[in-house]
Design a protein around this motif. Structure first.
Motif, PDB file in Angstrom:
ATOM      1  N   THR A  33      42.499  49.020  29.441  1.00 22.30           N
ATOM      2  CA  THR A  33      41.655  49.698  28.444  1.00 22.30           C
ATOM      3  C   THR A  33      41.379  51.140  28.845  1.00 22.30           C
ATOM      4  N   ARG A  34      41.118  51.949  27.832  1.00 25.12           N
ATOM      5  CA  ARG A  34      40.682  53.333  28.056  1.00 25.12           C
ATOM      6  C   ARG A  34      39.253  53.339  28.592  1.00 25.12           C
ATOM      7  N   ASP A  35      38.889  54.416  29.285  1.00 27.95           N
ATOM      8  CA  ASP A  35      37.510  54.562  29.772  1.00 27.95           C
ATOM      9  C   ASP A  35      36.512  54.445  28.623  1.00 27.95           C
ATOM     10  N   SER A  36      36.874  55.002  27.478  1.00 29.60           N
ATOM     11  CA  SER A  36      35.924  55.110  26.366  1.00 29.60           C
ATOM     12  C   SER A  36      35.512  53.762  25.789  1.00 29.60           C
ATOM     13  N   CYS A  37      36.323  52.723  26.007  1.00 29.75           N
ATOM     14  CA  CYS A  37      35.954  51.423  25.432  1.00 29.75           C
ATOM     15  C   CYS A  37      35.995  50.327  26.492  1.00 29.75           C
ATOM     16  N   ALA A  38      35.778  50.715  27.761  1.00 33.49           N
ATOM     17  CA  ALA A  38      35.847  49.730  28.845  1.00 33.49           C
ATOM     18  C   ALA A  38      34.512  49.012  28.979  1.00 33.49           C
ATOM     19  N   SER A  39      34.561  47.708  29.066  1.00 34.33           N
ATOM     20  CA  SER A  39      33.341  46.920  29.173  1.00 34.33           C
ATOM     21  C   SER A  39      32.738  47.023  30.568  1.00 34.33           C
ATOM     22  N   PRO A  40      31.413  47.108  30.658  1.00 35.94           N
ATOM     23  CA  PRO A  40      30.747  47.097  31.963  1.00 35.94           C
ATOM     24  C   PRO A  40      30.795  45.743  32.659  1.00 35.94           C
ATOM     25  N   THR A  41      31.317  44.704  31.995  1.00 39.05           N
ATOM     26  CA  THR A  41      31.246  43.356  32.571  1.00 39.05           C
ATOM     27  C   THR A  41      32.584  42.809  33.054  1.00 39.05           C
ATOM     28  N   VAL A  42      33.690  43.344  32.522  1.00 38.63           N
ATOM     29  CA  VAL A  42      35.004  42.827  32.913  1.00 38.63           C
ATOM     30  C   VAL A  42      36.058  43.927  32.807  1.00 38.63           C
ATOM     31  N   THR A  43      36.944  43.965  33.791  1.00 44.37           N
ATOM     32  CA  THR A  43      38.017  44.971  33.806  1.00 44.37           C
ATOM     33  C   THR A  43      39.375  44.278  33.849  1.00 44.37           C
ATOM     34  N   SER A  44      40.260  44.684  32.938  1.00 44.83           N
ATOM     35  CA  SER A  44      41.619  44.135  32.921  1.00 44.83           C
ATOM     36  C   SER A  44      42.602  45.140  33.481  1.00 44.83           C
ATOM     37  N   VAL A  45      43.514  44.619  34.279  1.00 44.30           N
ATOM     38  CA  VAL A  45      44.507  45.458  34.949  1.00 44.30           C
ATOM     39  C   VAL A  45      45.881  44.993  34.502  1.00 44.30           C
ATOM     40  N   ILE A  46      46.759  45.948  34.138  1.00 47.21           N
ATOM     41  CA  ILE A  46      48.096  45.597  33.642  1.00 47.21           C
ATOM     42  C   ILE A  46      49.158  46.261  34.518  1.00 47.21           C
ATOM     43  N   PRO A  47      49.513  45.625  35.614  1.00 48.21           N
ATOM     44  CA  PRO A  47      50.423  46.240  36.586  1.00 48.21           C
ATOM     45  C   PRO A  47      51.825  46.414  35.982  1.00 48.21           C
ATOM     46  N   ASN A  48      52.526  47.473  36.391  1.00 48.79           N
ATOM     47  CA  ASN A  48      53.893  47.658  35.888  1.00 48.79           C
ATOM     48  C   ASN A  48      54.949  47.379  36.949  1.00 48.79           C
ATOM     49  N   ASP A  49      54.507  47.132  38.200  1.00 49.18           N
ATOM     50  CA  ASP A  49      55.527  46.912  39.230  1.00 49.18           C
ATOM     51  C   ASP A  49      55.209  45.735  40.164  1.00 49.18           C
ATOM     52  N   PHE A  50      54.290  44.858  39.751  1.00 49.73           N
ATOM     53  CA  PHE A  50      54.117  43.608  40.505  1.00 49.73           C
ATOM     54  C   PHE A  50      53.562  42.535  39.573  1.00 49.73           C
ATOM     55  N   ASN A  51      53.708  41.318  40.029  1.00 50.58           N
ATOM     56  CA  ASN A  51      53.290  40.186  39.215  1.00 50.58           C
ATOM     57  C   ASN A  51      51.801  39.909  39.421  1.00 50.58           C
ATOM     58  N   PRO A  52      50.992  40.036  38.365  1.00 49.68           N
ATOM     59  CA  PRO A  52      49.543  39.878  38.550  1.00 49.68           C
ATOM     60  C   PRO A  52      49.173  38.483  39.067  1.00 49.68           C
ATOM     61  N   ASP A  53      49.947  37.478  38.656  1.00 45.94           N
ATOM     62  CA  ASP A  53      49.605  36.124  39.095  1.00 45.94           C
ATOM     63  C   ASP A  53      49.940  35.910  40.575  1.00 45.94           C
ATOM     64  N   ALA A  54      50.937  36.662  41.075  1.00 46.12           N
ATOM     65  CA  ALA A  54      51.247  36.588  42.505  1.00 46.12           C
ATOM     66  C   ALA A  54      50.098  37.188  43.308  1.00 46.12           C
ATOM     67  N   LEU A  55      49.549  38.289  42.842  1.00 47.23           N
ATOM     68  CA  LEU A  55      48.403  38.892  43.527  1.00 47.23           C
ATOM     69  C   LEU A  55      47.211  37.939  43.511  1.00 47.23           C
ATOM     70  N   ARG A  56      46.948  37.333  42.341  1.00 45.46           N
ATOM     71  CA  ARG A  56      45.813  36.405  42.226  1.00 45.46           C
ATOM     72  C   ARG A  56      45.967  35.258  43.216  1.00 45.46           C
ATOM     73  N   LYS A  57      47.218  34.764  43.315  1.00 46.58           N
ATOM     74  CA  LYS A  57      47.475  33.642  44.207  1.00 46.58           C
ATOM     75  C   LYS A  57      47.219  34.042  45.673  1.00 46.58           C
ATOM     76  N   THR A  58      47.660  35.246  46.018  1.00 48.02           N
ATOM     77  CA  THR A  58      47.480  35.722  47.395  1.00 48.02           C
ATOM     78  C   THR A  58      46.006  35.820  47.777  1.00 48.02           C
ATOM     79  N   VAL A  59      45.216  36.472  46.937  1.00 45.03           N
ATOM     80  CA  VAL A  59      43.798  36.662  47.319  1.00 45.03           C
ATOM     81  C   VAL A  59      43.027  35.345  47.240  1.00 45.03           C
ATOM     82  N   LYS A  60      43.516  34.423  46.390  1.00 39.01           N
ATOM     83  CA  LYS A  60      42.879  33.092  46.335  1.00 39.01           C
ATOM     84  C   LYS A  60      43.183  32.336  47.624  1.00 39.01           C
ATOM     85  N   ASN A  61      44.441  32.352  48.018  1.00 41.97           N
ATOM     86  CA  ASN A  61      44.839  31.622  49.233  1.00 41.97           C
ATOM     87  C   ASN A  61      44.201  32.196  50.486  1.00 41.97           C
TER      88      ASN A  61
END
Lengths: 384, 384
Positions: free
Chosen positions: A289-317
């Motif tokens: 999202t753009r700064d102008s409409c970003a929620s103060p409660t949740v931030t979404s990230v859309i990576p272009n060079d790695f798999n977001p679910d792989a990152l989630r799995k790593t930090v969970k493990n």
């Protein structure tokens, strides 16, 4: 990894504060006892401050979706023309409920990750004078977009007689919601988001105008009949057995809000948003999202060079840090960080530090300390 | 009076067992996390044992009334002919929900305090072949009557094609409910009765026949759409955010049931019923219900020479013992003692001792020790 430590950073449920856990441990009481009445009497005025309304607020036992459905069934009749602004999964849910109840549903579909353009709403309403209600999601949890509620309300009330119905589920308690001043007709929320309680309560606040519509409405409904809740709450009661433990917890949450000060609660959420976003900017990883409409409660990230679910799995493990994935059309494309409810700027520093390590382990070329420094700068500026 | 001690002897909510309180203190987890799936996977088979069914059970966030409404809306269509057996407040509630949904409602009204005469149901069904569903309350909480569910089921299935829909709210978990063997088509219950949890969960178990009707049903509903719950529970999930804390508590309750043994749980409730009734017989104070239809979970007393509310006030003031009053047409005429959930025969001895003192203080001519001796005799016989 420390056993029994889970770092829950999803956009709800959020961790439960210790004092709220303790409050919920109150021995069970009868739901028709004086003590329950006193509890509701204490909750009422404090809850109204969060919604910034003078009107009565219905407290229902149920998930947030029960509250959304109550909004639809109490304010509309089959065949009514309504407009649903769909900016993600939860706008879609409003549309599905409206369709289930055979309303004549018009949609404004917005690319997921963007807020609605108020001009589109204005133009639509000018061409559709018989719209009875406009439904929108304040914070779209699936994307992290905050829709411009105040501006929408002005446009809707200037251009139509429609009720303005707001899903405030991951906003209320974390983002200012001036219900009366902004002219919001119905605001729904749930217990497990910025109100930092376990799931199980949903709240429906209605304006004078909305109550007038609700009073005249006679479509079949029983458990979700908001009039029953209003009649009962006026005498500090509920029509059906309430979730007593959650009410004890709610009272404590509202006391915590009074102690911190609601303005400070909202500022804390703004700060956590900024810290999170600055870290990803420093790492050069795209935000959805753009700064102008970003929620103060949740931030979404859309990576272009790695798999977001792989990152989630790593930090969970490695650290038991729990982040959320994308839903529906964003599944596998984004990840989401919840920063609401029982969550502090210090917790965000921890979250970012761990994500930074996770990024390195996932093979992303970031420098340790770079994202966290960006977040620290924001925090230093704020607390100096 | 010991501060912080309340003796809650109303017919639900009941006190919460300490191990259940501890289970509910589990740190919050994500509702889409693997841990929630594992929790539901553990709960499912143990819950089916309580209902004695092989079919899936829907677990909803909501009050018991939400479950009753789900039973009505999922199994009927507007205009359907249905029979509601009304033996008190909760039979009346089923009738009101059916009326709200514009069913063609036939009623068998039974004097409050009596069970339905199964012959009346048989005769009614013979004259009304198009009845689609029969609704009944297993334990009528407002009177303490236990309706003859097994016999009713036989009669209904022999004389009609109707679904047999049972409100099991203050029965399931305290009174045997052989859903599959007895041919019950739908059984609803709530968390705060014999399941000894805080209020906030409702359960709907459906038979194969009922699921077939539910699948074909397409009246508007969303949150209470049982098909959604069935599809989700098959993969250890829920369609909407579940009441996670209550699920942790439920898992512990079900473990307690396994440890005590369900047969023993039911016997304990029978014993508590007998002890309570024998005390009142010894005091020569009339019971509202006959022995033959008395519920193991709640006992109603209808005094002829003292004010029940005065007695309730006395024991509340002096000992913080909370008894329930009468509802609607029985208001001011009866009082009710809950003996279900987290309640033991020892607790019943305490309750009776205190009521005995309350009776003396209220001016009733009873001998101290007389009622309690009657209850002790029952207990001594049982535990010898």
């Amino acid at each position: 990894m420390l056993p029994d430590q889970q770092l829950l950073r999803i956009p709800g449920p959020t961790p439960i504060p210790p004092s709220v856990q303790r409050a919920m441990l109150h021995p069970m009481i009868g739901h028709r006892d004086q003590e329950t009445k006193e509890l509701l009497r204490k909750i009422k005025p404090k809850l109204k401050k969060v919604f910034e309304t003078k009107e009565e607020i219905a407290i229902l036992a149920g998930s947030g979706t029960a509250g959304l459905e109550a909004a639809v069934t109490n304010c509309t009749q089959p065949g009514d023309e309504v407009l649903v602004i769909v900016t993600g999964v939860f706008g879609e849910r409003f549309a599905k409920i409206c369709e289930a109840y055979q309303l004549n549903v018009h949609r404004i579909d917005v690319t997921w990750g963007k807020a609605v353009d108020t001009l589109d709403v204005e133009n639509f309403l000018k061409g559709h004078p018989s719209i009875k209600a406009v439904f929108v999601t304040y914070c779209e949890t699936s994307t992290g977009v905050l829709n411009p509620i105040q501006e929408l309300s002005n446009i809707i009330h200037t251009n139509s007689d429609a009720l303005f119905i707001v899903d405030g589920v991951s906003a209320v308690g974390g983002v200012q919601t001036k219900m009366d001043e902004w002219g919001l007709d119905l605001v729904v929320t749930g217990s497990q988001k910025a109100l930092m309680l376990p799931p199980g309560l949903t709240f429906v606040a209605a304006s004078k105008r909305a109550w007038e519509v609700i009073e005249k409405n006679n479509i079949p409904t029983f458990y979700l009949d908001l009039q029953k809740y209003r009649e009962n709450i006026l005498s500090d009661s509920t029509p059906f057995t309430p979730s007593i433990s959650l009410l004890f917890g709610l009272n404590q949450v509202l006391d915590m809000f009074e102690k911190e000060g609601l303005e400070n609660v909202y500022e804390r959420h703004q700060l956590m948003k900024l810290m999170t976003r600055e870290a990803f900017k420093a790492w050069n990883i795209p935000l959805l999202t753009r700064d102008s409409c970003a929620s103060p409660t949740v931030t979404s990230v859309i990576p272009n060079d790695f798999n977001p679910d792989a990152l989630r799995k790593t930090v969970k493990n490695d650290f038991n840090l729990v982040l959320a994935g994308g839903q529906q059309e964003l599944k596998g494309k984004i990840f989401r960080i919840g920063h609401m409810g029982y969550c502090s700027p210090s917790d965000i520093l921890q979250t970012i530090s761990l994500i930074e390590i996770g990024l390195v382990k996932t093979g992303k070329n970031v420098m340790l300390g770079s994202g966290i420094a960006a977040a620290q700068k924001i925090l230093t500026k704020e607390v100096k």
